[in-house]
Design a protein around this motif. Structure first.
Motif, PDB file in Angstrom:
ATOM      1  N   ARG A   1      -1.292 -38.587 -41.155  1.00 21.05           N
ATOM      2  CA  ARG A   1      -2.698 -38.152 -41.201  1.00 21.05           C
ATOM      3  C   ARG A   1      -3.614 -39.376 -41.198  1.00 21.05           C
ATOM      4  O   ARG A   1      -3.432 -40.289 -42.014  1.00 21.05           O
ATOM      5  CB  ARG A   1      -2.947 -37.333 -42.477  1.00 21.05           C
ATOM      6  N   SER A   2      -4.596 -39.361 -40.311  1.00 20.43           N
ATOM      7  CA  SER A   2      -5.458 -40.528 -40.126  1.00 20.43           C
ATOM      8  C   SER A   2      -6.536 -40.636 -41.195  1.00 20.43           C
ATOM      9  O   SER A   2      -7.158 -41.682 -41.349  1.00 20.43           O
ATOM     10  CB  SER A   2      -6.131 -40.435 -38.758  1.00 20.43           C
TER      11      SER A   2
ATOM     12  N   GLU B   1      -5.465 -32.089 -36.034  1.00 21.18           N
ATOM     13  CA  GLU B   1      -4.820 -32.126 -34.713  1.00 21.18           C
ATOM     14  C   GLU B   1      -4.212 -33.491 -34.397  1.00 21.18           C
ATOM     15  O   GLU B   1      -3.239 -33.579 -33.657  1.00 21.18           O
ATOM     16  CB  GLU B   1      -5.850 -31.749 -33.619  1.00 21.18           C
TER      17      GLU B   1
END
Ligand code: CMP
Length: 151
Positions: A103-104, A94
């Motif tokens: 994307r973390s 999310e």
């Protein structure tokens, strides 16, 4: 991404889990069922073997994932331990969609795993039509982001 996951047909039982089980888990409790029916045709069920990276840190994000069966581990470069472990009824992917960022972290399956997958446009539609759910997801995403920043 096509070579990393297999789509499986969604049966009646799977839809029932989505519609009713989620309410039981408390997450989509307030999701308008009419909205859900509109979105159901856009939902795909993706199957991943154990050890597969579903999303990779630094990549651009296109999808949101809700774990149906199985489990994943969230890992970030520079961390010696997993950031988190997530299981059925929990979600990932999310943050990139909400914050419009890469994307973390990398999310990898720890066992054979089935995920409901939503493209960002459908994810945004659900959020737009369900403000209470949207704020809940945003709160969780913000807390996850703070946790990453604490390291
Ligand atoms: P996203 O950044 O799109 O891709 C990696 C995902 O890992 C991220 O979204 C979150 O869903 C998940 N994630 C990142 N940090 C945490 C955290 N602290 N706890 C749980 N999940 C996380």
């Amino acid at each position: 991404m096509a070579n990393t996951q297999k789509e499986v047909p969604i049966g009646e039982k799977d839809y029932l889990w989505l519609e009713k089980g989620l309410a039981g888990l408390g997450f989509f409790a307030k999701l308008d069922l009419k909205v859900l029916s509109g979105i159901l045709p856009c939902i795909r069920l993706a199957s991943f073997p154990k050890g597969r990276a579903v999303v990779s840190e630094g990549e651009r994000g296109h999808c949101f994932y809700l774990i149906y069966k199985g489990g994943v581990e969230v890992r970030k470069v520079g961390w010696d331990k997993p950031v988190a472990r997530l299981g059925a009824g929990q979600f990932f992917g999310e943050m990139a969609l909400l914050f419009n960022e890469p994307r973390s972290a990398t999310v990898r399956t720890t066992k054979p795993t089935l995920c409901f997958r939503l493209h960002s446009a459908d994810f945004n539609t659900i959020l737009r039509k369900n403000p209470s759910m949207a704020s809940r997801i945003r709160r969780i995403a913000a807390a996850r982001r703070r946790e990453l920043a604490r390291h």
